[in-house]
Design a protein around this motif. Structure first.
Motif: not given
Length: 94
Positions: A4-5, A7-11, A30-32, A37-38
């Motif tokens: 997923g585009r 997931k790594m950023v969220i982690l 901000p780009a998501v 995001l949800i």
């Protein structure tokens, strides 16, 4: 599980052990879109990497944090960051 585009950023945003509110994650990435995001958070929660806590108050307060298993990813992702930082720069064209 990590496909997923976002997931790594969220982690990376959840590293450090501090819970993050949904709105904090939105501002930090901000780009998501909110919908994406949800969706990505739900998948990470379903896979046992992220834990979601809902507080019964008005307005609703929702926090996300890494589970113990999710925190075990930290050393591997830190290694990826170090690897990426060592990327050779392209030589200037003559």
């Amino acid at each position: 599980m990590l496909e997923g585009r976002w997931k790594m950023v969220i982690l990376f945003q959840l590293f450090g052990g501090e819970p993050r509110r949904f709105s904090e994650l939105e501002r930090a990435i901000p780009a998501v879109s909110q919908k994406m995001l949800i969706q990505q958070l739900r998948e990470l929660e379903r896979d046992g990497i992220v834990a979601r806590t809902v507080y019964p108050q008005v307005p609703p307060k929702v926090e996300y944090r890494l589970t113990q298993w999710g925190e075990a990813l930290c050393p591997a992702l830190d290694a990826l960051l170090e690897w990426g930082a060592k990327r050779p720069r392209a030589a200037p064209e003559a």
